[in-house]
Design a protein around this motif. Structure first.
Motif, PDB file in Angstrom:
ATOM      1  N   GLY A 231       0.806  -1.212   0.000  1.00  0.00           N
ATOM      2  CA  GLY A 231       0.000   0.000   0.000  1.00  0.00           C
ATOM      3  C   GLY A 231       0.840   1.264   0.000  1.00  0.00           C
ATOM      4  O   GLY A 231       0.615   2.184  -0.791  1.00  0.00           O
ATOM      5  N   VAL A 232       1.845   1.310   0.894  1.00  0.00           N
ATOM      6  CA  VAL A 232       2.696   2.504   0.950  1.00  0.00           C
ATOM      7  C   VAL A 232       3.526   2.630  -0.331  1.00  0.00           C
ATOM      8  O   VAL A 232       3.737   3.730  -0.848  1.00  0.00           O
ATOM      9  N   ALA A 233       3.982   1.501  -0.863  1.00  0.00           N
ATOM     10  CA  ALA A 233       4.760   1.536  -2.104  1.00  0.00           C
ATOM     11  C   ALA A 233       3.927   2.098  -3.249  1.00  0.00           C
ATOM     12  O   ALA A 233       4.369   2.990  -3.989  1.00  0.00           O
ATOM     13  N   LEU A 234       2.701   1.591  -3.397  1.00  0.00           N
ATOM     14  CA  LEU A 234       1.834   2.075  -4.467  1.00  0.00           C
ATOM     15  C   LEU A 234       1.493   3.550  -4.261  1.00  0.00           C
ATOM     16  O   LEU A 234       1.456   4.339  -5.210  1.00  0.00           O
ATOM     17  N   GLY A 235       1.238   3.928  -3.005  1.00  0.00           N
ATOM     18  CA  GLY A 235       0.919   5.320  -2.726  1.00  0.00           C
ATOM     19  C   GLY A 235       2.063   6.254  -3.077  1.00  0.00           C
ATOM     20  O   GLY A 235       1.863   7.306  -3.701  1.00  0.00           O
ATOM     21  N   CYS A 236       3.284   5.873  -2.687  1.00  0.00           N
ATOM     22  CA  CYS A 236       4.448   6.714  -3.002  1.00  0.00           C
ATOM     23  C   CYS A 236       4.679   6.810  -4.502  1.00  0.00           C
ATOM     24  O   CYS A 236       4.972   7.893  -5.036  1.00  0.00           O
ATOM     25  N   LEU A 237       4.532   5.690  -5.202  1.00  0.00           N
ATOM     26  CA  LEU A 237       4.761   5.703  -6.647  1.00  0.00           C
ATOM     27  C   LEU A 237       3.730   6.561  -7.367  1.00  0.00           C
ATOM     28  O   LEU A 237       4.072   7.384  -8.230  1.00  0.00           O
ATOM     29  N   LEU A 238       2.456   6.389  -6.999  1.00  0.00           N
ATOM     30  CA  LEU A 238       1.411   7.142  -7.689  1.00  0.00           C
ATOM     31  C   LEU A 238       1.511   8.637  -7.420  1.00  0.00           C
ATOM     32  O   LEU A 238       1.435   9.460  -8.339  1.00  0.00           O
ATOM     33  N   PHE A 239       1.703   9.012  -6.171  1.00  0.00           N
ATOM     34  CA  PHE A 239       1.793  10.441  -5.887  1.00  0.00           C
ATOM     35  C   PHE A 239       3.135  11.012  -6.330  1.00  0.00           C
ATOM     36  O   PHE A 239       3.250  12.209  -6.590  1.00  0.00           O
ATOM     37  N   GLY A 240       4.140  10.154  -6.449  1.00  0.00           N
ATOM     38  CA  GLY A 240       5.382  10.613  -7.056  1.00  0.00           C
ATOM     39  C   GLY A 240       5.182  10.989  -8.505  1.00  0.00           C
ATOM     40  O   GLY A 240       5.642  12.047  -8.968  1.00  0.00           O
ATOM     41  N   PHE A 241       4.455  10.141  -9.233  1.00  0.00           N
ATOM     42  CA  PHE A 241       4.142  10.464 -10.631  1.00  0.00           C
ATOM     43  C   PHE A 241       3.238  11.693 -10.717  1.00  0.00           C
ATOM     44  O   PHE A 241       3.373  12.522 -11.624  1.00  0.00           O
ATOM     45  N   GLU A 242       2.300  11.815  -9.779  1.00  0.00           N
ATOM     46  CA  GLU A 242       1.401  12.967  -9.782  1.00  0.00           C
ATOM     47  C   GLU A 242       2.180  14.257  -9.548  1.00  0.00           C
ATOM     48  O   GLU A 242       1.971  15.259 -10.241  1.00  0.00           O
ATOM     49  N   LEU A 243       3.102  14.252  -8.580  1.00  0.00           N
ATOM     50  CA  LEU A 243       3.904  15.445  -8.313  1.00  0.00           C
ATOM     51  C   LEU A 243       4.829  15.775  -9.483  1.00  0.00           C
ATOM     52  O   LEU A 243       5.130  16.936  -9.745  1.00  0.00           O
ATOM     53  N   ALA A 244       5.289  14.734 -10.177  1.00  0.00           N
ATOM     54  CA  ALA A 244       6.181  14.960 -11.313  1.00  0.00           C
ATOM     55  C   ALA A 244       5.511  15.769 -12.412  1.00  0.00           C
ATOM     56  O   ALA A 244       6.184  16.373 -13.251  1.00  0.00           O
ATOM     57  N   SER A 245       4.182  15.785 -12.410  1.00  0.00           N
ATOM     58  CA  SER A 245       3.460  16.542 -13.431  1.00  0.00           C
ATOM     59  C   SER A 245       3.318  18.017 -13.075  1.00  0.00           C
ATOM     60  O   SER A 245       2.762  18.790 -13.859  1.00  0.00           O
ATOM     61  N   ARG A 246       3.833  18.414 -11.923  1.00  0.00           N
ATOM     62  CA  ARG A 246       3.653  19.792 -11.465  1.00  0.00           C
ATOM     63  C   ARG A 246       5.002  20.496 -11.366  1.00  0.00           C
ATOM     64  O   ARG A 246       5.970  19.926 -10.853  1.00  0.00           O
ATOM     65  N   PRO A 247       5.083  21.734 -11.829  1.00  0.00           N
ATOM     66  CA  PRO A 247       6.352  22.456 -11.793  1.00  0.00           C
ATOM     67  C   PRO A 247       6.797  22.741 -10.352  1.00  0.00           C
ATOM     68  O   PRO A 247       5.988  22.974  -9.467  1.00  0.00           O
ATOM     69  N   GLY A 248       8.113  22.666 -10.135  1.00  0.00           N
ATOM     70  CA  GLY A 248       8.678  23.002  -8.842  1.00  0.00           C
ATOM     71  C   GLY A 248       8.592  21.919  -7.795  1.00  0.00           C
ATOM     72  O   GLY A 248       8.885  22.164  -6.620  1.00  0.00           O
ATOM     73  N   THR A 249       8.187  20.719  -8.180  1.00  0.00           N
ATOM     74  CA  THR A 249       8.066  19.636  -7.199  1.00  0.00           C
ATOM     75  C   THR A 249       8.958  18.450  -7.573  1.00  0.00           C
ATOM     76  O   THR A 249       8.721  17.333  -7.119  1.00  0.00           O
ATOM     77  N   GLY A 250       9.972  18.697  -8.399  1.00  0.00           N
ATOM     78  CA  GLY A 250      10.808  17.611  -8.892  1.00  0.00           C
ATOM     79  C   GLY A 250      11.505  16.834  -7.804  1.00  0.00           C
ATOM     80  O   GLY A 250      11.534  15.585  -7.827  1.00  0.00           O
ATOM     81  N   LEU A 251      12.058  17.515  -6.808  1.00  0.00           N
ATOM     82  CA  LEU A 251      12.792  16.833  -5.746  1.00  0.00           C
ATOM     83  C   LEU A 251      11.864  15.959  -4.913  1.00  0.00           C
ATOM     84  O   LEU A 251      12.188  14.801  -4.591  1.00  0.00           O
ATOM     85  N   ALA A 252      10.704  16.489  -4.547  1.00  0.00           N
ATOM     86  CA  ALA A 252       9.743  15.708  -3.768  1.00  0.00           C
ATOM     87  C   ALA A 252       9.251  14.500  -4.560  1.00  0.00           C
ATOM     88  O   ALA A 252       9.082  13.400  -4.007  1.00  0.00           O
TER      89      ALA A 252
END
Length: 492
Positions: A231-252
């Motif tokens: 669950g935590v793995a899937l959550g981190c991966l999905l929200f990681g991809f979601e954040l990657a779509s937003r400017p200024g959130t590359g490091l997170a």
């Protein structure tokens, strides 16, 4: 949204104690029985599909009311799909322990509570949280209903049974876009969520009266460690991809993706050492199951992106109203509905391998054609392209959903449905993230921060290319793969 999607026993037939103790004859219900149960289970899928398709048409209006951008609302769509991916793995074990009918009804109740919370949301964070609650209910509704079917119907009836399950549910995507346009134009977008209440109540009543309480082995151990790791793995991966779509959130985004990858590796190691993993990775040793997961995942990434991209392109890029957008985007669902009655005959004539290859190429070509849509195109032409795309894409899902279980033993159906449904929702989420990423990158060079028609075209080409890659996996099916289900006997 494609949730890709059986049946059960006639009323009065006793529930099965365990899949291992029941014979095929005992499990197979009369035709009328599994059709009735398919319609009851389809009420949950109808509610889920109606909610999702109505919502995509309403995104620009909701964004304005909530004080955010339309592309930022992708996180509300992703949070729902994330909840599905997180909790679907637990659905099989919980159904075995508490009974499929009880869990099905409880899941509808949670979904309705989430719907009420969505309707009362006054900000984007509130909407995201409410959609997550909705997703917890959705994670149990459809997989548990499908599990009842898979444990009850004979393999030779599987394709027909799945078609019966999906056909009523396709009314949701057909009604959703025009209904969403009507609600946004003449009412308030909050009515999107209030509509779920009467449908959900009917589903609960029908389940108590008509759905058998099919159970597996109630002694199966719940893999709590695996549930947390996955669950935590899937959550981190999905929200990681979601954040990657937003400017200024590359490091997170990179940090979340790295943590998710490490936890995923940890889960793989854990699953190899436990006897009842929540996601049984040994299922990937079954060729038809493995190929269906890989090929279907690529197709679903594209299908997750399309309902997100089209309404935004028509409203932001073309300047069409929500009502006008809804009447066009419903074309895909009409094409999908037209296909369902033909699927068994096509599979019987051509087999799974050949049918999936042809339909995969045709649906990918349809998605690629959307990249060339412009405001001066005749509506009838765009409607026809979307209808054909929906026709071939829906055929793919019917094929994948059936052949995935062709060689899975009955006593592993619970694990197989959980595993497969988890990847379905995960890849649909990745589709939204992919589309949002392309749009956000395109808006970086625009002064007004709005995606242009060229940006939408690039997004459609990207997702169409991903979908076309599924043909590589479709070609690896054996010529006679799933012959017991399809009735295809041409083994050349």
């Amino acid at each position: 949204m494609s949730a890709d999607v059986g049946d059960g026993l006639a009323p009065g037939v006793e529930a099965i104690a365990t899949p291992r103790e029941a014979t095929a004859a005992e499990r197979a219900p009369p035709a009328r029985g599994y059709r009735v149960i398919a319609l009851v289970v389809a009420s949950a899928l109808f509610m889920q599909q109606l909610d999702g398709t109505v919502l995509t048409v309403a995104l620009p209006t909701m964004a304005r009311d909530l004080g955010t951008s339309a592309t930022s609302l992708s996180v509300a769509l992703t949070s729902y799909l994330l909840a599905l991916a997180l909790f679907i793995p637990a659905s099989g074990t919980l159904a075995d322990r508490f009974g499929s009918r009880n869990l099905f009804c409880a899941a509808i109740g949670v979904f309705l509570l989430g719907s009420l919370a969505c309707a009362q949301s006054a900000s984007l964070p509130m909407l995201v949280g409410a959609r997550f609650v909705q997703g917890i209910g959705g994670a149990m509704m459809v997989p548990v209903g499908r599990l009842v079917l898979l444990r009850s119907v004979a393999k030779e009836d599987m394709v027909q049974a799945l078609s019966w399950l999906v056909m009523p549910a396709l009314a949701g995507p057909i009604l959703g876009p025009p209904l969403g346009g009507f609600i946004v134009t003449w009412l308030d977008w909050r009515w999107i969520f209030y509509l779920n209440i009467p449908v959900g109540i009917l589903g609960v009543v029908g389940a108590f009266l008509l759905v058998p309480d099919v159970r597996g082995d109630p002694r199966a151990r719940f893999d709590l460690i695996g549930f947390l790791l996955s669950g935590v793995a899937l959550g981190c991966l999905l929200f990681g991809f979601e954040l990657a779509s937003r400017p200024g959130t590359g490091l997170a985004a990179l940090a979340l993706l790295a943590v998710g990858a490490l936890l995923a590796i940890g889960y793989v190691r854990h699953a190899r050492r436990t006897t009842d993993p929540i996601l049984d990775l040994t299922l990937m040793r079954v060729p038809t199951f493995r190929l269906s997961v890989f090929g279907g995942s690529l197709t679903r990434i594209t299908q997750g992106a399309q309902p997100f991209l089209l309404p935004l392109m028509f409203q932001i890029g073309f300047g069409l109203s929500a009502a006008r957008t809804g009447t066009i985007t419903m074309a895909g669902a009409i094409g999908a509905l037209a296909m369902k009655a033909l699927a068994p005959r096509v599979l019987r004539r051509w087999g799974f391998r050949r049918s999936l290859i042809v339909s995969g190429l045709a649906s990918s070509a349809g998605y690629a054609t959307c990249a060339f849509f412009r405001p001066d195109w005749p509506v009838a032409v765009m409607f026809g392209v979307l209808a054909l795309s929906g026709f071939f894409t829906s055929f793919q899902f019917t094929g994948y959903n059936a052949i995935a279980y062709a060689d899975v033993d009955k006593d592993r159906m619970s694990a197989a449905t959980s595993f497969y449904a988890t990847f379905q929702q995960l890849t649909l989420s990745l589709g939204i993230c992919t589309a949002a990423t392309v749009l956000e990158l395109g808006t970086l060079v625009q002064r007004d921060g709005r995606p242009t028609l060229t940006t939408f075209s690039v997004a459609f080409v990207v997702v169409a290319t991903i979908s076309a890659a599924a043909v590589v996996w479709n070609r690896r099916f054996a010529p006679d793969a799933g012959a017991e289900m399809s009735g295809h006997r041409d083994h050349d």
